[in-house]
Design an enzyme around this catalytic site. Structure first.
Site, PDB file in Angstrom:
ATOM      1  N   THR A 134      -7.950  -3.445  -2.471  1.00  0.00           N
ATOM      2  CA  THR A 134      -8.550  -4.752  -2.768  1.00  0.00           C
ATOM      3  C   THR A 134      -9.654  -5.106  -1.784  1.00  0.00           C
ATOM      4  O   THR A 134     -10.681  -5.648  -2.157  1.00  0.00           O
ATOM      5  CB  THR A 134      -7.449  -5.845  -2.765  1.00  0.00           C
ATOM      6  OG1 THR A 134      -6.504  -5.522  -3.780  1.00  0.00           O
ATOM      7  CG2 THR A 134      -8.034  -7.222  -3.042  1.00  0.00           C
ATOM      8  N   HIS A 183      -3.394  -1.864  -7.047  1.00  0.00           N
ATOM      9  CA  HIS A 183      -2.802  -0.576  -7.414  1.00  0.00           C
ATOM     10  C   HIS A 183      -3.927   0.324  -7.908  1.00  0.00           C
ATOM     11  O   HIS A 183      -4.743  -0.100  -8.721  1.00  0.00           O
ATOM     12  CB  HIS A 183      -1.796  -0.705  -8.561  1.00  0.00           C
ATOM     13  CG  HIS A 183      -0.618  -1.563  -8.270  1.00  0.00           C
ATOM     14  ND1 HIS A 183       0.137  -1.440  -7.128  1.00  0.00           N
ATOM     15  CD2 HIS A 183      -0.041  -2.574  -8.986  1.00  0.00           C
ATOM     16  CE1 HIS A 183       1.117  -2.328  -7.159  1.00  0.00           C
ATOM     17  NE2 HIS A 183       1.023  -3.027  -8.270  1.00  0.00           N
ATOM     18  N   ASP A 190       0.818  -1.216   0.000  1.00  0.00           N
ATOM     19  CA  ASP A 190       0.000   0.000   0.000  1.00  0.00           C
ATOM     20  C   ASP A 190       0.853   1.267   0.000  1.00  0.00           C
ATOM     21  O   ASP A 190       0.416   2.324   0.466  1.00  0.00           O
ATOM     22  CB  ASP A 190      -0.961   0.031   1.205  1.00  0.00           C
ATOM     23  CG  ASP A 190      -1.798  -1.229   1.310  1.00  0.00           C
ATOM     24  OD1 ASP A 190      -2.393  -1.609   0.297  1.00  0.00           O
ATOM     25  OD2 ASP A 190      -1.844  -1.834   2.388  1.00  0.00           O
ATOM     26  N   LEU A 247       3.859  12.386   0.530  1.00  0.00           N
ATOM     27  CA  LEU A 247       4.483  13.411   1.373  1.00  0.00           C
ATOM     28  C   LEU A 247       3.451  14.422   1.855  1.00  0.00           C
ATOM     29  O   LEU A 247       3.506  14.887   3.003  1.00  0.00           O
ATOM     30  CB  LEU A 247       5.582  14.131   0.579  1.00  0.00           C
ATOM     31  CG  LEU A 247       6.343  15.213   1.357  1.00  0.00           C
ATOM     32  CD1 LEU A 247       7.290  14.573   2.369  1.00  0.00           C
ATOM     33  CD2 LEU A 247       7.126  16.114   0.392  1.00  0.00           C
TER      34      LEU A 247
END
EC number: 6.3.4.4
Length: 423
Positions: free
Chosen positions: A295, A40, A12, A327
């Site tokens: 998922t 993803h 993740d 970030l």
């Protein structure tokens, strides 16, 4: 030349964005391990794609894609995911995806068994996705699994699946599964699947002159069957070694190994997590970072960046560069803590290794360094020099502490263009 993108924490980390970016130049994109338990999310030209078993190189119209020998493939999910991509406009996806005949078939039976095995563990559940990945890899290791290529041999396929059903019933008694229903579904899949199945070695030989091959990792190093927080891991080799093995890569062809590192740490499911913050900081990271599994939809556990874990990950995967993600999630913190050492139960201080024993890991005390926050918006920043000084200091601290591995890319938001590329 080969570039490999690997998760450096517990998954993740946001690998999708860098694989999407690199796949625009890739001529071949390969998945090496895992199954439809991976996830993803890619935002490409304002369209959001969720990938599970399919390589995200399918977003690029010039990229050929391979699901490699180390994977386990749930065939209904393969077709469902492919149809969703085509519905979203990737019309050529079906002509650019292939599956190794040596990959293993993940059956609905495996998902049923997954639930039964988890229930049997009681309070020590692994925290699987329930997708059947573990039982499928167990059958592979026990040499009773069914390979993708065997689907094409109807008699062999049906005999092996019935044998699996019989063996699981001998173990668990009556189970909520109809083997004849699954066999009937594969009568339809058989002809439909045939164009996608390839002899992997012949396929890779055909593409040996591919100027840019991208290997897309699934899960992450700390979920690796050998090197992760066993037994709270996935059932495949998720690191560099697993990619080389599954795709028969020539190690000398590997140009770069990119470790994807979230700017803090998250984990889904059970297992040790030394830097987890069961407090307001953890809640804030979870909420601001929208930390739910792609998922499973499960809420992710959150904590500060753990550099002991990152150094351990680097020692195994040998990263040549890092992609620091999310970030911007740290924008509103007055102070940011970073784990730099562990104090083990016997008083030993370590900055490098991650103990194998989960009972030892549960008792670790993390030594933190506190860095000043930047309290300003970094969302969408695309130039390193435009980041606040304290954000740059945070990044450069990470580089030094991990062992001078350059942070080459920095994610500053969910969209593909929210990325800083440094020299």
């Amino acid at each position: 030349m080969v570039s490999i993108v690997l998760g450096s924490q517990w998954g993740d980390e946001g690998k999708g964005k860098i694989t999407d970016m690199l796949s625009q130049q890739a001529t071949l994109c390969c998945r090496a391990a895992g199954g439809h338990n991976a996830g993803h999310t890619i935002v490409h030209e304002n369209v959001t794609y969720d990938f599970h078993i399919l390589p995200s190189g399918l977003v690029s119209p010039s990229c050929i894609n391979l699901i490699g020998a180390g994977t386990v493939v749930h065939v209904p999910s393969f077709f469902k995911e492919l149809a969703q991509l085509e519905t979203k406009g990737l019309k050529s996806a079906g002509s650019r995806i292939f599956i190794s005949d040596r990959a293993h078939v993940c059956f609905d039976l495996h998902s049923v068994v997954d639930g039964l095995e988890e229930a049997g563990l009681g309070g020590r559940k692994v925290g699987t996705t329930g997708k059947g990945i573990g039982p499928c890899y167990s059958d592979k290791a026990a040499r009773r699994g069914v390979r993708i290529g065997e689907i094409l041999d109807e008699a062999t396929f049906e005999r092996k699946l019935r044998t699996l059903d019989t063996s699981y019933r001998a173990r668990f008694g009556d189970i909520s599964y109809d083997v004849e229903e699954e066999i009937a579904r594969f009568k339809e899949y058989r002809s439909k699947l045939k164009p996608y199945i390839v002899d992997q070695l012949a396929f890779l030989e055909e593409h040996k002159n591919s100027p840019n091959t991208l290997v897309e990792g699934a899960n992450a190093l700390m979920l690796d069957l050998d090197h992760g927080t066993y037994p709270f891991v996935t059932s495949s080799s998720t690191g560099l070694g697993g990619a080389v093995q599954a795709l028969a890569l020539n190690p000398t062809s590997i140009k770069s190994v990119i470790g994807v590192l979230k700017a803090y740490t998250t984990r889904v499911g059970s297992g040790p997590f030394p830097s987890e913050q069961l407090n307001e900081d953890g809640d804030k990271l979870q909420q601001v970072g929208r930390e739910f599994g792609v998922t499973t939809g499960r809420r992710r556990r959150c904590g500060w960046l753990d550099l002991v874990l990152a150094r351990y990950s680097h020692a195994i995967n040998h990263y040549t560069a890092l992609n620091l993600t999310k970030l911007d999630v740290l924008d509103d913190f007055d102070e940011i803590k970073v784990g730099v050492a562990y104090i083990l139960p016997d008083g030993t201080r370590t900055t490098f290794t991650f103990p194998a024993d989960p009972n030892v890991v549960d008792k670790i005390q993390v030594e933190y360094v506190t860095l000043p926050g930047w309290k300003s918006n970094t969302m969408g920043v695309t130039r390193y020099e435009d980041l606040p000084p304290n954000a740059r200091a945070y990044i450069e601290f990470i580089e030094r502490e991990i062992g001078n591995v350059p942070v080459k890319w920095i994610g500053t938001g969910p969209a593909r263009e929210h990325m800083i590329a440094r020299g």
